[in-house]
Design a protein around this motif. Structure first.
Motif, mmCIF file in Angstrom:
data_model
loop_
_atom_site.group_PDB
_atom_site.id
_atom_site.type_symbol
_atom_site.label_atom_id
_atom_site.label_comp_id
_atom_site.label_asym_id
_atom_site.label_seq_id
_atom_site.Cartn_x
_atom_site.Cartn_y
_atom_site.Cartn_z
ATOM 1 N N UNK A 250 0.848 -1.187 0.000
ATOM 2 C CA UNK A 250 0.000 0.000 0.000
ATOM 3 C C UNK A 250 0.883 1.236 0.000
ATOM 4 N N UNK A 251 0.512 2.213 -0.805
ATOM 5 C CA UNK A 251 1.313 3.432 -0.945
ATOM 6 C C UNK A 251 0.403 4.643 -0.825
ATOM 7 N N UNK A 252 0.896 5.662 -0.097
ATOM 8 C CA UNK A 252 0.181 6.927 0.013
ATOM 9 C C UNK A 252 1.140 8.064 -0.342
ATOM 10 N N UNK A 253 0.710 8.941 -1.252
ATOM 11 C CA UNK A 253 1.553 10.056 -1.689
ATOM 12 C C UNK A 253 1.095 11.335 -1.015
ATOM 13 N N UNK A 259 6.680 13.120 -0.167
ATOM 14 C CA UNK A 259 7.103 11.806 0.319
ATOM 15 C C UNK A 259 6.009 10.783 0.032
ATOM 16 N N UNK A 260 6.387 9.534 0.132
ATOM 17 C CA UNK A 260 5.427 8.439 0.057
ATOM 18 C C UNK A 260 5.487 7.649 1.357
ATOM 19 N N UNK A 261 4.325 7.185 1.773
ATOM 20 C CA UNK A 261 4.224 6.293 2.916
ATOM 21 C C UNK A 261 3.874 4.913 2.397
ATOM 22 N N UNK A 262 4.524 3.886 2.931
ATOM 23 C CA UNK A 262 4.372 2.528 2.422
ATOM 24 C C UNK A 262 4.058 1.569 3.562
ATOM 25 N N UNK A 263 3.111 0.695 3.325
ATOM 26 C CA UNK A 263 2.866 -0.455 4.197
ATOM 27 C C UNK A 263 2.994 -1.686 3.314
ATOM 28 N N UNK A 264 3.954 -2.543 3.644
ATOM 29 C CA UNK A 264 4.259 -3.694 2.799
ATOM 30 C C UNK A 264 3.871 -4.983 3.512
ATOM 31 N N UNK A 265 2.823 -5.636 3.008
ATOM 32 C CA UNK A 265 2.345 -6.891 3.586
ATOM 33 C C UNK A 265 2.975 -8.079 2.851
ATOM 34 N N UNK A 266 4.258 -8.311 3.121
ATOM 35 C CA UNK A 266 4.938 -9.465 2.561
ATOM 36 C C UNK A 266 5.108 -9.419 1.060
ATOM 37 N N UNK A 306 9.865 11.621 -2.084
ATOM 38 C CA UNK A 306 9.322 11.357 -3.417
ATOM 39 C C UNK A 306 9.106 12.708 -4.083
ATOM 40 N N UNK A 307 10.069 13.106 -4.914
ATOM 41 C CA UNK A 307 10.090 14.455 -5.462
ATOM 42 C C UNK A 307 9.901 14.389 -6.976
ATOM 43 N N UNK A 308 9.584 15.535 -7.600
ATOM 44 C CA UNK A 308 9.453 15.553 -9.060
ATOM 45 C C UNK A 308 10.702 15.006 -9.746
ATOM 46 N N UNK A 309 10.484 14.175 -10.749
ATOM 47 C CA UNK A 309 11.574 13.483 -11.424
ATOM 48 C C UNK A 309 11.748 12.049 -10.970
ATOM 49 N N UNK A 310 11.142 11.685 -9.811
ATOM 50 C CA UNK A 310 11.204 10.312 -9.311
ATOM 51 C C UNK A 310 10.098 9.470 -9.946
ATOM 52 N N UNK A 311 10.317 8.179 -10.000
ATOM 53 C CA UNK A 311 9.302 7.213 -10.416
ATOM 54 C C UNK A 311 9.303 6.076 -9.406
ATOM 55 N N UNK A 312 8.127 5.757 -8.873
ATOM 56 C CA UNK A 312 7.973 4.643 -7.946
ATOM 57 C C UNK A 312 7.344 3.487 -8.709
ATOM 58 N N UNK A 313 8.020 2.357 -8.682
ATOM 59 C CA UNK A 313 7.562 1.181 -9.415
ATOM 60 C C UNK A 313 7.066 0.124 -8.436
#
Length: 384
Positions: A250-253, A259-266, A306-313
């Motif tokens: 899960x990702x929140x921008x 910035x991005x906030x991440x919750x990673x469930x495995x 998470x700034x302009x020019x970044x890409x989150x994959x």
């Protein structure tokens, strides 16, 4: 931009369309040419054998070979052709008056009976194909409804997505993704359901439905994650399936905080492409959705600039576990570094297009679903 299940990741399918508009896969070329090849072999076999023998008896099997690819009417025509050819070949190898001897007549009758069975087989095959194609078409329509196309822009991020099911010739699978613009920021999910095919579609529908509601209602990302966990617990109890789980990220921008906030469930760690650097964003481990009862602590979120020019994959394991002919996994980080290191800042579509082209070069056969979601904050200097 979304490319659900098509593009370079999927082999081109040549299909036949029936009267209802449903597409049936065309048989492979070698199977379509099998009846003709069989006739050629039979005709050429007699001259090369050292002693004369009733080679025409081999034509008894011709209607069955034709039933694998042809329709009932065509099989009936092939049967008539086989009986006639049997008579011609018998006349060439013996006297004309012997064409009606008992063993030749038995061959004609046997071919006709096999032809009747071939006609029935061809009719049954066509009915089964139509049923399967229609069922698959309904499942694909459902999957397209669940995995809605990813808009080029969602709130204050630009996005692109790609989906490919592991089931050959279909879009049905157990991977999922979605992104929503909410008051708390843009929230996205990517996940991989345990299992494949139609059985996984129900769980995909449940997770996406829960996310699309919780994304707007919950105050923070861990609360969204807990909502999905409760949904999975209900789903497992209804099926029932004690081993049902979903790995998900899960990702929140937050545009204001960049910035991005991440919750990673495995799930597989999100990958950040930033200023020519490619980094896997690791964080506190959390059990997959559906297994939360095994842990006493709530999900833990972590943040990253998470700034302009970044890409989150974001991707599923079908991407990183795709194997080449030697059995080696697809080297995602290395391939991204090779392509984007030292160059201008890519956009989400650039990353998706690269993977859409590069992955099939690594592996010819896909055994698992592949889902990819790329995000970038607004403000990219190239405006892509």
């Amino acid at each position: 931009m979304s490319r659900p299940g098509h593009g370079h990741l999927t082999a081109r399918r040549t299909a036949l369309v029936d009267s209802h508009g449903f597409e049936a896969p065309r048989p492979p070329a070698w199977l379509r040419w099998l009846p003709l090849a069989y006739v050629v072999v039979v005709v050429l076999l007699e001259p090369v054998t050292p002693t004369p023998w009733p080679v025409s008896f081999l034509l008894v099997a011709l209607p069955v070979a034709a039933a694998y690819t042809l329709g009932p009417v065509s099989v009936a025509a092939v049967t008539v052709f086989a009986v006639v050819l049997e008579g011609v070949l018998a006349g060439l190898t013996c006297c004309i008056h012997l064409l009606w001897e008992s063993h030749h007549v038995a061959a004609y009758i046997s071919t006709a009976l096999v032809g009747v069975l071939g006609v029935a087989l061809a009719a049954h095959r066509q009915r089964t194909e139509r049923h399967l194609v229609r069922a698959n078409s309904v499942a694909e329509a459902l999957m397209r409804t669940l995995l809605r196309p990813v808009p080029h822009r969602v709130g204050q991020v630009r996005a692109a997505g790609l989906y490919r099911a592991g089931e050959v010739g279909t879009m049905v699978g157990g991977d999922l993704y979605d992104i929503r613009a909410t008051e708390a920021g843009e929230r996205a999910v990517i996940g991989d359901v345990r299992g494949k095919g139609l059985k996984a579609v129900r769980t995909v529908a449940g997770i996406l439905g829960a996310f699309r509601e919780a994304a707007y209602d919950q105050r923070d990302l861990p609360s969204v994650a807990m909502r999905l966990e409760r949904s999975m617990a209900r789903e497992a109890a209804e099926i029932p399936d004690d081993e049902l789980f979903v790995t998900a990220a899960l990702v929140e921008h937050d545009a204001a905080a960049q910035r991005v906030t991440i919750v990673n469930h495995g799930h597989i760690e999100p990958v950040l492409i930033s200023r020519g650097e490619v980094t896997a964003l690791t964080g506190p481990p959390v059990l997959p959705l559906g297994l939360g009862a095994l842990a006493d602590e709530p999900p833990v979120a972590y943040t990253h600039p998470f700034v302009p020019g970044d890409v989150l994959l974001l991707c599923t394991d079908g991407l990183v576990e795709a194997r080449d002919h030697t059995g080696a996994f697809y080297p995602l980080l290395d391939r991204l570094r090779h392509r984007f290191a030292g160059g201008s800042a890519p956009g989400p579509a650039d990353v998706i297009d690269f993977l859409n082209t590069d992955l099939p070069r690594h592996t010819r056969v896909f055994h698992d679903d592949v889902a990819i979601l790329a995000l970038a904050p607004d403000g990219d200097p190239h405006g892509r």
